[in-house]
Design an enzyme around this catalytic site. Structure first.
Site, PDB file in Angstrom:
ATOM      1  N   GLU A 147       0.845  -1.202   0.000  1.00 52.40           N
ATOM      2  CA  GLU A 147       0.000   0.000   0.000  1.00 52.40           C
ATOM      3  C   GLU A 147       0.873   1.243   0.000  1.00 52.40           C
ATOM      4  O   GLU A 147       1.940   1.272   0.618  1.00 52.40           O
ATOM      5  CB  GLU A 147      -0.899  -0.013   1.245  1.00 52.40           C
ATOM      6  CG  GLU A 147      -1.909   1.110   1.320  1.00 52.40           C
ATOM      7  CD  GLU A 147      -2.900   0.893   2.468  1.00 52.40           C
ATOM      8  OE1 GLU A 147      -3.264  -0.281   2.729  1.00 52.40           O
ATOM      9  OE2 GLU A 147      -3.293   1.886   3.108  1.00 52.40           O
ATOM     10  N   ASP A 186       0.216   5.361   0.615  1.00 49.76           N
ATOM     11  CA  ASP A 186      -0.852   6.193   1.188  1.00 49.76           C
ATOM     12  C   ASP A 186      -0.604   7.687   1.130  1.00 49.76           C
ATOM     13  O   ASP A 186       0.467   8.174   1.529  1.00 49.76           O
ATOM     14  CB  ASP A 186      -1.021   5.879   2.686  1.00 49.76           C
ATOM     15  CG  ASP A 186      -1.672   4.553   2.954  1.00 49.76           C
ATOM     16  OD1 ASP A 186      -2.239   3.974   2.027  1.00 49.76           O
ATOM     17  OD2 ASP A 186      -1.608   4.109   4.115  1.00 49.76           O
ATOM     18  N   GLU A 231      -3.091  10.418   3.091  1.00 45.44           N
ATOM     19  CA  GLU A 231      -4.301  10.643   3.885  1.00 45.44           C
ATOM     20  C   GLU A 231      -4.276  12.082   4.383  1.00 45.44           C
ATOM     21  O   GLU A 231      -3.261  12.549   4.897  1.00 45.44           O
ATOM     22  CB  GLU A 231      -4.392   9.681   5.065  1.00 45.44           C
ATOM     23  CG  GLU A 231      -4.691   8.252   4.662  1.00 45.44           C
ATOM     24  CD  GLU A 231      -4.941   7.351   5.858  1.00 45.44           C
ATOM     25  OE1 GLU A 231      -5.906   6.586   5.829  1.00 45.44           O
ATOM     26  OE2 GLU A 231      -4.152   7.431   6.827  1.00 45.44           O
ATOM     27  N   HIS A 288      -0.761  12.883   5.835  1.00 50.48           N
ATOM     28  CA  HIS A 288      -0.187  11.673   6.417  1.00 50.48           C
ATOM     29  C   HIS A 288       0.206  10.744   5.271  1.00 50.48           C
ATOM     30  O   HIS A 288      -0.610  10.443   4.399  1.00 50.48           O
ATOM     31  CB  HIS A 288      -1.238  11.021   7.317  1.00 50.48           C
ATOM     32  CG  HIS A 288      -0.855   9.709   7.919  1.00 50.48           C
ATOM     33  ND1 HIS A 288      -0.371   9.588   9.191  1.00 50.48           N
ATOM     34  CD2 HIS A 288      -0.901   8.456   7.413  1.00 50.48           C
ATOM     35  CE1 HIS A 288      -0.145   8.307   9.461  1.00 50.48           C
ATOM     36  NE2 HIS A 288      -0.449   7.601   8.393  1.00 50.48           N
ATOM     37  N   ASN A 319       4.014   1.150   9.402  1.00 51.76           N
ATOM     38  CA  ASN A 319       4.857   1.803  10.412  1.00 51.76           C
ATOM     39  C   ASN A 319       5.949   2.659   9.781  1.00 51.76           C
ATOM     40  O   ASN A 319       7.029   2.821  10.347  1.00 51.76           O
ATOM     41  CB  ASN A 319       5.484   0.775  11.353  1.00 51.76           C
ATOM     42  CG  ASN A 319       4.451   0.007  12.138  1.00 51.76           C
ATOM     43  OD1 ASN A 319       3.402   0.548  12.501  1.00 51.76           O
ATOM     44  ND2 ASN A 319       4.722  -1.267  12.403  1.00 51.76           N
TER      45      ASN A 319
END
Length: 286
Positions: free
Chosen positions: A102, A104, A106, A119, A129
């Site tokens: 993944e 990301d 956000e 984020h 993490n």
């Protein structure tokens, strides 16, 4: 199955899958399916504008028709205006299964006048993490801005309006997992997460401001390898000068340093309390 076919570089052997060149721009009808929200996500302007809305009953979201294995993916977004505390606008690529990969973006909402938090994270084999968080140097609710993932066998570059903010390098030679074999779809959604999204969950969603809306335009996956069917893989026509082998040039390294010096608010690679046994390997590789 054959690997990516282009110049004879060992990096091309990273993938054991054949790839389909994907060329599409613009129309959300052609490129995406609205997957949830019961009418709260909609496409307008002959496929050129998509909106997601959130109210107290439900958020909404959509996903790409294609799966990608490497590519340069652009999306223009305008985020929830006003008091967006407790809301999350997610825009990411993800594979499926228990050991998913993944990438990301956000966007964590905030009270009126306070900045959004961007984020970012990278998951490999179901493990993340690797969070880095940023403020933005503009108001992301006032106009559309371009958010880009450039993912190739060398690195994953996160860009905002063409400015790199983060790079996750392929350090497999040092034992660091890297996404290279699991095709990913693009997902985006607007949802409520006021237990953690804004100031650690201290500020809750004010539903008097609902419905909340996020807006999307100008999707592009012109530079990518993708598939629309598990039966339909072909090779990528990449070469040494293409996006497939892009890394940061010296000017971009300087731009990223500026962003990280001025706007980064969290970096997992400096969180010694979180990793008392030692920082993750990639944090010490430069």
């Amino acid at each position: 199955m054959a690997a990516l076919a282009t110049k004879q570089s060992p990096l091309l052997m990273l993938s054991s899958l054949l790839l389909l060149i994907g060329v599409s721009t613009g129309s959300f009808y052609d490129n995406f399916d609205i997957t949830w929200g019961n009418g709260r996500a909609n496409i307008f302007e002959s496929g050129q504008l998509l909106t997601c809305t959130l109210d107290k009953i439900s958020g909404s979201g959509f996903q790409s028709k294609k799966e990608y294995l490497f590519g340069k993916i652009d999306m223009k977004m305008k985020l929830v205006t006003g008091n967006s505390a407790g809301t999350v606008t997610a825009y990411y690529l993800s594979s499926k299964g228990e050991t998913w990969d993944e990438i990301d973006f956000e966007f964590l909402g905030n009270v009126t006048g306070q900045p959004y938090v961007l984020h970012t994270n990278v998951f490999t084999g179901g493990k993340g993490n690797r969070e880095m968080q940023f403020y933005l140097w503009f108001d992301p609710t006032a106009d559309f801005h371009t958010y880009t993932v450039l993912w190739n066998p060398l690195n994953i570059i996160f860009l905002v309006d063409g400015i790199p903010i983060r790079v996750f390098k392929n350090n497999e030679a040092h034992g660091v997992a890297y996404p290279k074999s699991q095709p990913m779809k693009i997902y985006s959604s607007l949802w409520e997460a006021d237990d953690w999204a804004t100031q650690g969950g201290r500020v809750k969603t004010d539903w008097n401001n609902a419905p909340f809306s996020a807006f999307y335009r100008s999707f592009s996956d012109v530079d990518c390898c993708s598939r629309t069917s598990v039966w339909n893989w072909v090779t990528c026509n990449a070469n040494s000068n293409s996006w497939m082998w892009t890394t940061l040039n010296p000017n971009q390294v300087g731009q990223m340093k500026w962003v990280q010096d001025e706007y980064m608010i969290y970096n997992y690679c400096t969180d010694y309390k979180r990793f008392p046994q030692g920082l993750p390997t990639e944090c010490n590789l430069g």
